[in-house]
Design a protein around this motif. Structure first.
Motif, PDB file in Angstrom:
ATOM      1  N   SER A   1       0.835  -1.212   0.000  1.00 44.89           N
ATOM      2  CA  SER A   1       0.000   0.000   0.000  1.00 44.89           C
ATOM      3  C   SER A   1       0.871   1.263   0.000  1.00 44.89           C
ATOM      4  CB  SER A   1      -0.973  -0.013   1.173  1.00 44.89           C
ATOM      5  OG  SER A   1      -0.263  -0.130   2.358  1.00 44.89           O
ATOM      6  N   GLU A   2       2.046   1.210   0.615  1.00 40.61           N
ATOM      7  CA  GLU A   2       2.930   2.383   0.598  1.00 40.61           C
ATOM      8  C   GLU A   2       3.554   2.585  -0.775  1.00 40.61           C
ATOM      9  OE1 GLU A   2       5.404   2.481   4.405  1.00 40.61           O
ATOM     10  OE2 GLU A   2       3.956   0.863   4.682  1.00 40.61           O
ATOM     11  N   VAL A   3       3.911   1.452  -1.417  1.00 33.57           N
ATOM     12  CA  VAL A   3       4.470   1.542  -2.775  1.00 33.57           C
ATOM     13  C   VAL A   3       3.444   2.173  -3.708  1.00 33.57           C
ATOM     14  CG1 VAL A   3       5.200   0.169  -4.776  1.00 33.57           C
ATOM     15  CG2 VAL A   3       6.123  -0.361  -2.516  1.00 33.57           C
ATOM     16  N   LYS A   4       2.162   1.775  -3.549  1.00 33.64           N
ATOM     17  CA  LYS A   4       1.114   2.280  -4.446  1.00 33.64           C
ATOM     18  C   LYS A   4       0.921   3.791  -4.335  1.00 33.64           C
ATOM     19  CE  LYS A   4      -1.612  -1.865  -5.207  1.00 33.64           C
ATOM     20  NZ  LYS A   4      -2.929  -2.503  -5.031  1.00 33.64           N
ATOM     21  N   LYS A   5       1.300   4.337  -3.181  1.00 33.87           N
ATOM     22  CA  LYS A   5       1.176   5.797  -3.018  1.00 33.87           C
ATOM     23  C   LYS A   5       2.320   6.537  -3.730  1.00 33.87           C
ATOM     24  CE  LYS A   5      -1.249   5.451   1.342  1.00 33.87           C
ATOM     25  NZ  LYS A   5      -1.017   5.238   2.770  1.00 33.87           N
ATOM     26  N   LEU A   6       3.405   5.802  -4.036  1.00 36.31           N
ATOM     27  CA  LEU A   6       4.575   6.445  -4.640  1.00 36.31           C
ATOM     28  C   LEU A   6       4.571   6.394  -6.161  1.00 36.31           C
ATOM     29  CD1 LEU A   6       7.326   4.762  -2.407  1.00 36.31           C
ATOM     30  CD2 LEU A   6       6.520   7.113  -2.222  1.00 36.31           C
ATOM     31  N   ILE A   7       3.796   5.452  -6.697  1.00 39.56           N
ATOM     32  CA  ILE A   7       3.923   5.167  -8.129  1.00 39.56           C
ATOM     33  C   ILE A   7       2.676   5.562  -8.920  1.00 39.56           C
ATOM     34  CG2 ILE A   7       5.451   3.215  -7.712  1.00 39.56           C
ATOM     35  CD1 ILE A   7       2.962   1.402  -8.397  1.00 39.56           C
ATOM     36  N   SER A   8       2.867   5.572 -10.211  1.00 41.74           N
ATOM     37  CA  SER A   8       1.742   5.709 -11.121  1.00 41.74           C
ATOM     38  C   SER A   8       2.105   4.958 -12.393  1.00 41.74           C
ATOM     39  CB  SER A   8       1.494   7.180 -11.403  1.00 41.74           C
ATOM     40  OG  SER A   8       0.176   7.352 -11.799  1.00 41.74           O
ATOM     41  N   VAL A   9       1.085   4.388 -13.017  1.00 40.69           N
ATOM     42  CA  VAL A   9       1.341   3.548 -14.194  1.00 40.69           C
ATOM     43  C   VAL A   9       0.493   4.045 -15.359  1.00 40.69           C
ATOM     44  CG1 VAL A   9       1.257   1.185 -15.105  1.00 40.69           C
ATOM     45  CG2 VAL A   9       1.728   1.563 -12.681  1.00 40.69           C
TER      46      VAL A   9
END
Lengths: 242, 243
Positions: A72-80
């Motif tokens: 969930s923390e990774v998902k806040k940092l990225i965008s695809v």
């Protein structure tokens, strides 16, 4: 801190090894391209790094967060921005941007400011009220990238961003991608070698899930004694590079 | 808030498709007018408005399955869901986001159906309000079926399975168009083992104010709704993982 640190990342689908023991590091603000022929493992690598697919072995750390333990923390940092244009067809351009602001939990003021900023950055003003399904391929791709950027990602994955676009639309997107260099760490996959050459700080060439080489385009050309990157790429893929 | 944003997007996609409005509202209304006209000329007890309106209200919900399944399967086919899976939206946000926006549509459809029924002669009573409340578990059943089919079928398959098969099952095995007692045998047994006829009889009992006859139909509907919802959640999460 490295933007991305990949350690022995492996993905197996039954008997097929899609990504084989991949290890590499990507610096913050770098534009890094993943290259390879079909089935090289580029998209699988992006899927693992963006937490869409769980690795079979190994791990990767995005700004220090593990893709296995801190999803969930990774998902806040990225965008695809996926390979195919990923927009909500029945919504207008504005509503698509609003949707992405909403799923990232932006409050009203921030939402309005971000939509204005991204609209200006990608010159979307004149199509803002148009339904996404009524846009041309180039504008849909532009919207797709705008939707990826609006969440203020630290790391942006662009999977074949210019696939199927005409020369002008591609050149426009190159300009946009170039304008992001240094501000966002960008991982790009592409089949267009001239695109990788024009945009990337470094490239990684993969074949059958394995990393063959990871360096700047200039160094790869020197390494293979080729003046053209395409020739250098072919030599590396065919395995006759020195 | 994240879930509501996603739910609002889904509501917009559904409401902006003219076919949805046409089939969701238009088709059940055409049926209720047509069968009432038949009833006026050739009286059939089954087509008396007190019997017909609850049946049409339930049958109309089969289109909610079609809307829900079509939206999910189209999202799966495009890369939009893949993009959204990389955002902070949780699996629960996705499930609620696809389920909740259909409930107001389903309730609006039932309300309109009963308003038309009142115009055609249904007695105005508080039971109509109860009928709209008691239709909620039936809505959940049909919406869960939409989530389930949308998670496993392509958008073309959804058209065939939900658009043709489910609407036909919902019509033939519900006792709306003909009395299942008259057919009897295995057909009747199969019909009563499925939830559709129970949903219709539940609504008919509520409209008639015959609340003692709400059971066991309500248990059948709740049981099937719970099973469909659990199966839908499992299958949705499975396809989410497969993405």
């Amino acid at each position: 801190m490295k933007a991305i640190k990949i350690e022995n990342l492996t993905k197996r689908y039954r008997d097929v090894v899609a990504v084989d023991n991949l290890s590499l590091c990507i610096e913050e603000g770098e534009l890094f391209s993943l290259l390879g022929v079909n089935g090289a493992g580029k998209t699988t690598t992006i899927k693992m790094l963006s937490c869409l697919t769980e690795p079979t072995e190994g791990d990767a750390y995005l700004l220090g967060k593990s893709i296995r333990k801190n999803v969930s923390e990774v998902k806040k940092l990225i965008s695809v921005s996926p390979q195919e244009t990923a927009v909500a067809p029945g919504l207008s351009v504005f509503e698509n941007l609003e949707l992405m602001c909403g799923v990232y939990g932006f409050v009203k003021d921030k939402r309005e400011a971000k939509i204005k900023e991204i609209t200006e950055l990608l010159n979307l003003e004149k199509v803002l009220n148009k339904k996404a399904k009524k846009l041309s391929g180039g504008w849909q791709r532009r919207l797709s990238i705008a939707m990826a950027l609006i969440s203020e990602p630290k790391i942006l994955f662009l999977d074949e961003p210019t696939l199927g676009l005409d020369v002008i639309a591609r050149s426009d997107l190159w300009e946009i991608i170039n304008s992001l260099k240094g501000r966002v760490t960008i991982i790009l996959t592409t089949h267009y070698l001239e695109e990788a050459e024009a945009l990337s700080d470094r490239v990684a060439i993969m074949k059958s899930g394995r990393l063959l080489v990871c360096d700047s385009v200039e160094n790869i050309k020197k390494m293979t004694n080729e003046s053209r990157f395409e020739q250098a790429f072919v030599r590396i893929i065919k395995g006759d590079a020195k | 808030m994240r879930m509501l944003t996603f739910a609002s997007r889904n509501a917009k996609e559904i409401i902006r498709d003219p076919l949805n409005l046409c089939f969701g509202l238009g088709f059940p209304l055409v049926l209720i007018f047509m069968l009432s006209a038949i009833q006026a000329n050739i009286p059939v007890s089954l087509f008396e408005i007190e019997s017909l309106a609850p049946g049409i209200a339930v049958f109309g919900l089969s289109f909610m399955t079609l809307f829900s399944a079509t939206l999910i399967s189209k999202d799966r086919a495009s890369s939009l869901l893949q993009r959204l899976y990389t955002t902070p939206l949780s699996p629960l946000d996705f499930i609620l986001g696809y389920t909740l926006p259909i409930i107001p549509f389903a309730l609006a459809q039932s309300v309109i159906c009963y308003i038309v029924a009142v115009i055609l002669g249904l007695n105005i009573s508080v039971n109509i309000l109860f009928a709209v409340i008691f239709i909620i578990p039936v809505c959940v059943l049909y919406i869960a079926l939409g989530l389930l089919f949308g998670s496993i079928l392509t958008d073309k398959q959804v058209g065939g399975i939900c658009g043709a098969l489910l609407t036909n099952l919902s019509a033939w095995l519900s006792g709306i168009w003909f009395d299942l007692q008259l057919v009897g045998g295995a057909f009747k047994k199969i019909a009563y083992a499925l939830p559709f006829v129970h949903a219709v009889e539940l609504e008919r009992a509520v409209v008639a104010g015959d609340f003692s006859n709400v059971f066991p139909h309500l248990w059948w509907v709740l049981g099937y709704a719970a099973i469909a919802l659990v199966a839908a959640i499992i299958l949705f999460l499975r396809q989410m993982k497969k993405q």
